[in-house]
Write a protein that holds these residues in place. Structure first.
Motif, short mmCIF file in Angstrom:
data_model
loop_
_atom_site.label_atom_id
_atom_site.label_comp_id
_atom_site.label_asym_id
_atom_site.label_seq_id
_atom_site.Cartn_x
_atom_site.Cartn_y
_atom_site.Cartn_z
N PHE A 60 13.18 17.21 71.54
CA PHE A 60 14.63 17.20 71.28
C PHE A 60 14.98 18.11 70.11
CE2 PHE A 60 18.20 15.47 68.82
CZ PHE A 60 19.22 15.56 69.77
N ALA A 61 14.20 18.06 69.04
CA ALA A 61 14.47 18.90 67.88
C ALA A 61 14.37 20.38 68.23
CB ALA A 61 13.49 18.55 66.76
N VAL A 62 13.40 20.75 69.05
CA VAL A 62 13.26 22.14 69.48
C VAL A 62 14.45 22.57 70.33
CG1 VAL A 62 11.87 23.73 70.86
CG2 VAL A 62 10.75 22.12 69.32
N CYS A 63 14.87 21.70 71.24
CA CYS A 63 15.99 22.03 72.13
C CYS A 63 17.32 22.12 71.38
CB CYS A 63 16.10 20.99 73.24
SG CYS A 63 14.72 20.99 74.40
N LEU A 64 17.45 21.41 70.28
CA LEU A 64 18.69 21.43 69.50
C LEU A 64 18.80 22.67 68.62
CD1 LEU A 64 21.25 19.75 68.73
CD2 LEU A 64 19.87 18.72 66.92
N PHE A 65 17.68 23.30 68.32
CA PHE A 65 17.66 24.41 67.38
C PHE A 65 18.59 25.57 67.75
CE2 PHE A 65 15.79 28.54 66.18
CZ PHE A 65 15.93 28.45 64.80
N PRO A 66 18.64 26.03 69.03
CA PRO A 66 19.54 27.15 69.34
C PRO A 66 21.00 26.88 69.03
CG PRO A 66 17.94 26.85 71.09
CD PRO A 66 17.79 25.67 70.18
N ILE A 67 21.47 25.64 69.14
CA ILE A 67 22.86 25.34 68.82
C ILE A 67 23.09 25.50 67.32
CG2 ILE A 67 24.57 23.49 68.73
CD1 ILE A 67 23.61 22.54 71.40
N VAL A 68 22.14 25.06 66.52
CA VAL A 68 22.26 25.23 65.07
C VAL A 68 22.28 26.71 64.72
CG1 VAL A 68 21.15 24.75 62.85
CG2 VAL A 68 21.13 23.02 64.66
N ARG A 69 21.44 27.48 65.38
CA ARG A 69 21.43 28.93 65.14
C ARG A 69 22.74 29.57 65.57
NH1 ARG A 69 17.01 32.37 68.34
NH2 ARG A 69 18.30 31.53 70.03
N TRP A 70 23.33 29.08 66.66
CA TRP A 70 24.61 29.60 67.13
C TRP A 70 25.69 29.38 66.08
CZ3 TRP A 70 29.05 26.65 68.72
CH2 TRP A 70 30.07 27.39 69.34
N TYR A 71 25.74 28.21 65.49
CA TYR A 71 26.70 27.94 64.42
C TYR A 71 26.42 28.84 63.21
CZ TYR A 71 29.26 23.85 66.14
OH TYR A 71 30.12 23.03 66.82
N ALA A 72 25.15 29.01 62.86
CA ALA A 72 24.79 29.79 61.69
C ALA A 72 25.19 31.25 61.84
CB ALA A 72 23.29 29.69 61.42
N ARG A 73 25.20 31.74 63.06
CA ARG A 73 25.55 33.14 63.31
C ARG A 73 27.05 33.36 63.50
NH1 ARG A 73 20.81 35.47 67.33
NH2 ARG A 73 19.12 35.44 65.77
N GLY A 74 27.82 32.32 63.37
CA GLY A 74 29.27 32.47 63.44
C GLY A 74 29.90 32.05 64.73
N ALA A 75 29.14 31.47 65.65
CA ALA A 75 29.68 30.97 66.92
C ALA A 75 30.50 32.04 67.62
CB ALA A 75 30.52 29.71 66.68
#
Length: 495
Positions: A60-75
């Protein structure tokens, strides 16, 4: 002693700003993972061993990571790839806790050992990492900056409105006609399906216009939600919940992208609708698909109402709610199917060595050129070989794209196939999901949203005609757009 106070603004480096912005995201990420772990520490269909528990939480933590990266890059772009990755957690991590370790084979239970679950969780983590890695690596390749961008700007308000209204009317009409059996597949089936999918593109375009406005336009609001309701009803008449709920999923993603916040109330509505309608769909299919009644659209809508009311009553009944909830969530269970095929492969059933991917050899040939082109048969063949259904039964079950990669090439297949999928996703994202894309992004979302549920089917089902679908949608929308790319983007690059 005089103190000199500097009036110069404090200038922080980009790295410092990124570090400060990343702290809340990191905290939110850890909070979500912790909440997930806490929830399933108590909600378990049967006691989960420590190793399986840790692996499921790690997945679950691995699968959630891309969404966190999406927010970090400005969505910047709509988060389709990010949600597709998260769907692997829904279908490979969550069922570890919500489903018992058993699957039914020819009406007989096949009990699965926890050691098998732990092995396939490791493989699932490896596959998701390969998917994310292939996507991230592809985005960094130099040639990715030079691939054609399909923005399809719809700057002409009149043409834009004509497409939106026309696509909604024509798309829902064709869907209704297909559901009622008035349009058979035949040679024109692909064309009818293509035209019906324009409704989804139109809804996405309308949603972007609506959610980006600061002031509410009553006529536009009525058109958007009226079209959503009609699409939901016509989708229900087909007997496929995917057709009914995916427009709502698309609008949720558009809202998330434009407002930078997740509409929790829409998620709650979507989950509630699924929990109520999923148990009812089996009775509906039995009466409509395999029976002679009801015959009219009004009668079918009335049937859905009766079945949904009965299903909702069962959910509210404490004595039956747990059973209904478990059977409904079983629809998302791929981890136990993976464990089953992992047990049989290759000791009892040899590796396929790419046989289920043969369709890709001729998938690019349109049916207009080759009307008798063989259909995708990978799902059916796998189900028969692994005794998931009898050869003469109806609906295919499907083991999912991740297990399919394993039964073809083993461990190497998981890494190779998932990395290739990540590369394809990156290619489509770069071409269609740019910061200034308009019609291109609507096409991208309308096609890729099917992958959220589609990871449970064979790869050829979704990827076989993927590029043809995108190209055909783009050619239709180009008739209403002012160009393939935004002129201001081209000028900026030239300068």
């Amino acid at each position: 002693m005089n103190h000199v106070v500097s009036t110069r603004p404090i200038i922080r480096s980009p790295r410092s700003r990124a570090r400060r912005a990343g702290r809340p995201l990191l905290l939110s990420y850890l909070l979500i993972v912790g909440s997930y772990a806490l929830l399933f520490a108590f909600w378990q269909a049967e006691p989960v061993p420590g190793t399986a528990y840790v692996l499921a939480i790690t997945l679950f933590a691995v699968c959630l990571f891309p969404i966190v990266r999406w927010y970090a890059r400005g969505a910047i772009g709509v988060p389709v790839f990010e949600v597709i990755v998260l769907s692997y957690a829904v279908q490979f991590s969550m069922p570890v806790f919500t489903q018992p370790n058993v699957i039914i084979i020819f009406s007989q239970p096949f009990y699965i050992r926890w050691a098998l679950i732990e092995s396939v969780l490791l493989l699932a983590i490896l596959g998701v990492v390969a998917l994310i890695g292939g996507y991230g690596l592809a985005r960094r390749l130099p040639f990715m900056a030079h691939i054609p961008k399909i923005d399809l700007p719809l700057n002409d308000a009149g043409k834009r409105q004509v497409f939106i209204i026309g696509a909604i009317v024509v798309g829902n009409t064709i869907t209704l006609a297909q559901a009622m059996g008035w349009l058979t597949a035949g040679a024109a089936g692909a064309i009818f399906s293509l035209l019906s999918r324009q409704m989804q593109v139109a809804l996405i375009l309308l949603a972007y216009s609506h959610f980006r406005q600061e002031r509410v336009v009553p006529a536009q609001t009525l058109l958007l939600y009226g079209a959503l309701a009609i699409s939901f009803i016509t989708g229900l008449l087909t007997g496929l919940l995917e057709n009914a709920l995916l427009p709502l999923v698309s609008l949720t993603l558009v809202f998330w992208h434009t407002r930078r916040r997740l509409p929790w109330h829409w998620l709650a509505i979507g989950i509630t609708l699924y929990l109520v309608l999923n148990p009812a769909k089996f009775t509906y299919r039995r009466l409509v698909w395999y029976g002679a009644t009801p015959t009219t659209a009004v009668e079918r809508v009335s049937l859905w109402g009766d079945l949904a009311s009965e299903s909702a009553a069962n959910l509210l009944d404490r004595s039956s709610s747990e059973t209904v909830l478990s059977s409904t969530l079983a629809r998302f269970d791929l981890v136990h199917k993976f464990a089953y095929v992992y047990h049989l492969t290759p000791d009892y059933i040899s590796y396929y060595n790419g046989q289920t991917y043969n369709y890709f050899i001729y998938a690019w040939i349109p049916r207009l050129v080759w009307p008798d082109k063989p259909a995708v048969s990978a799902n059916e063949q796998i189900d028969v070989d692994y005794m998931l259904k009898q050869s003469d039964s109806g609906t295919s079950i499907g083991i999912g794209q991740l297990p399919e990669a394993y039964i073809n090439f083993g461990l190497i297949g998981i890494v190779m196939v998932m990395a290739i999928q990540g590369f394809i996703f990156a290619l489509l994202d770069s071409s269609l999901n740019g910061s200034r894309s308009d019609g291109g992004r609507a096409i991208y979302l309308s096609v890729m949203v099917y992958f959220l549920n589609g990871i449970g089917s064979a790869a050829a089902v979704l990827f076989g005609a993927l590029f043809q679908q995108i190209l055909a949608n783009a050619l239709i929308l180009r008739l209403f757009a002012t160009g393939w790319r935004r002129h201001d983007d081209v000028k900026t690059q030239q300068s």
